[in-house]
Design an enzyme around this catalytic site. Sequence first.
Site, PDB file in Angstrom:
ATOM      1  N   ASP A 290      36.545  55.279  43.062  1.00  0.00           N
ATOM      2  CA  ASP A 290      37.265  54.937  42.863  1.00  0.00           C
ATOM      3  C   ASP A 290      38.697  55.316  41.423  1.00  0.00           C
ATOM      4  OD1 ASP A 290      36.357  52.671  40.824  1.00  0.00           O
ATOM      5  OD2 ASP A 290      36.663  51.382  42.455  1.00  0.00           O
TER       6      ASP A 290
ATOM      7  N   ARG B 274      40.136  46.596  30.389  1.00  0.00           N
ATOM      8  CA  ARG B 274      41.180  45.230  29.743  1.00  0.00           C
ATOM      9  C   ARG B 274      41.580  45.155  28.896  1.00  0.00           C
ATOM     10  NH1 ARG B 274      38.096  41.562  34.310  1.00  0.00           N
ATOM     11  NH2 ARG B 274      36.841  43.004  35.631  1.00  0.00           N
TER      12      ARG B 274
ATOM     13  N   GLU C  50      43.346  45.593  44.667  1.00  0.00           N
ATOM     14  CA  GLU C  50      43.729  46.463  45.779  1.00  0.00           C
ATOM     15  C   GLU C  50      45.187  46.725  47.119  1.00  0.00           C
ATOM     16  OE1 GLU C  50      41.033  44.858  44.427  1.00  0.00           O
ATOM     17  OE2 GLU C  50      40.449  46.225  42.667  1.00  0.00           O
TER      18      GLU C  50
ATOM     19  N   GLU D 229      34.750  48.399  31.022  1.00  0.00           N
ATOM     20  CA  GLU D 229      35.920  46.910  31.393  1.00  0.00           C
ATOM     21  C   GLU D 229      36.455  46.788  30.179  1.00  0.00           C
ATOM     22  OE1 GLU D 229      35.972  45.928  33.965  1.00  0.00           O
ATOM     23  OE2 GLU D 229      34.628  45.846  35.044  1.00  0.00           O
TER      24      GLU D 229
END
Length: 659
Positions: free
Chosen positions: A421, A292, A555, A288
């Site tokens: 993913d 980000r 998404e 993360e």
Amino acid sequence: MTATGILPTYQRFVNGVPVPSFSRRSFRPREKYLILLVFMTFGVVCFGAFFYLPEFSRASGTVNSVYKHMQKAGPELLIPAPPHADDVSELPGGGKIIRHGDLGQQDPHRSEDRAKLQAKIEEAEEQDKMRNQKVLERPDIFVEPVVSVSAALKTNKPVENVIEENAAQKEQKIVTIPPAPSDRYPATFGGEDADPIARERRNKVKEMMRHAWDNYVRYAWGKNELRPVSKRSHSNSVFGAASMGATIVDGLDTLYIMGLHDEFRQGRDWVADNLDVSDLTSDLSVFETNIRFVGGLLTCFALTGDVMFRDKAAQIAERLLPAFQTQTGVPNSLVNFKTGASKNYGWASGGCSILSEFGTLHLEFSYLSDVTGNPVFRMKVDHIRRVIQAMEKPKGLYPNYFNPKTGKWGQHHMSIGGLGDSFYEYLLKAWLQSGREDQEARQMYDDAMHAIIQHMVRVSPGGLTYISDLKFDRLEHKMDHLGCFSGGMFGLAAHTLKNDMSERYMEIAEGVTRTCHESYDRTAAKLGPEAFRFTEAIEAKALKSNEKYYILRPEVIESYFIMWRLTKDQKYRDWGWEAVQALEKHCRVPGGYTGLKNVYLDDPPKDDVQQSFFLAETLKYLYLLFSDDSLISLNEWVYNTEAHPLPIKGVNPLYREQL
Ligand code: DMJ
């Protein structure tokens, strides 16, 4: 005559009345020297005072600034005029008037002084330049839209040729934006669509961004996220209660792309003054933090050239490095920024690292090495690549869990949704980011997709294409909202390389994007659930209560955006607009945007969280969906998994590599 002080007085009195002393014609020599001395002292004091004027009070660059200022008063005031040649004027009808200049008869001291002062000015100018570069370096940007891949493909030329031609064309199109007086960043590059409806819709999305941002500023400034219903900060976010400004860092490039420059500047200054991870005592997610923070900051660096962003990104990434100190070099999920201790989640198949986490570092780390000149970041991700590539893959598939101590796979769960993913996404995008040099990545991508298509892609009885999870050889006929990014990913793979898979890729891209739209359309809120299933009774609908929430995820809209750019099929824009209307109806509250707890209810309860990725991704993709193709073109940029666009090497001049 009486001397009453330092200076002698010659005041005369007539009948006790002082009389002016003009009657005397001249001064005595001693008096003349004194008066000259007084004037010279006065002159020196006045000159020195320039240096204490407020605008010159900062020490550095003073010589230059004062010089420039004085130039306005008269060019010859500070530096004697350069020796000039004879001034020759033509007379009408022939003949010349010649005024003789002082070339050849100049005072040598005068020109020496002049040379010294000139050298000082040049030195100060150089320092000024370097200082400004440290803060802001003006980038060159493209001002003309570049032919999109999809449009170019219609010419029936091989994609490679098209890309090369585009790159060549682009070289000629680089234009430097002239400096704006108070704003040294370049203007945002338009991207207005020719279609008036699209323009109107884009304006609406921009207004949504303002609403999300303004409320974050008002109620949670500097904190990670906003609670828009209770109008306070959200201390339970992925980055916890620490004041890391996650929403600022994640949202900054969206502000920039939308042309919200005042807001961007406000966020930029917060980052410069307050983003300091050195004292964080908490365990943070490597993944993360990378997607980000490192990703968001690197995009801001690429867009603006402001090296502050690059340096902050590097500082943060350095704090992630201790997580890589495992037996295999595959990083743990969590790292303590203070102590450097790292660990994995207990729930992850007995302390495994997660495929979508350690597999989603490549874009940011490679780029970071290129722009800092520090190879360590690239070495770390190249090493992960080697370890994973050397592993034996069950049926050619990558399990979601990998044990960084033993070097073995954990449970054999495979998914294009959560836990898997973005690993696949980054294989494709590493190839794109490298300017298609990283052939290994593309090969790994194609091999992985080959296995996924064979073992996990299915079509429901109702004709909906989906990518199922696979657990211990059994298909779980469900798709996560997270997996809906794959529509865009398959489309991008199809359009960037024509091979024996590309047609199938495009079918899946269109099929999955349609299915994901169905998952929205089959709810009351017209916003999609966290996961949806395919059973005998239902298709593209959530079954369990813990699958029915919507947390402002991007998404599905991401796929609409990519598919729109690739196909120009109007339905993708229409679907995006449906999502805007649903967001406005159900998620917008006076204090920002909230997620929903159950999308199947007419009036869904709100979760009171404005996720930072709503600003980073959902709103950015919506804005780009209604922009024309020149804005953050797919030919020049590759989006990280948090929608932070990174420049493509060798194609995009904003790559800004340290050579
Ligand atoms: C984002 O943080 C990223 O897109 C990530 O890859 C997974 N999903 C969230 C948003 O849904």
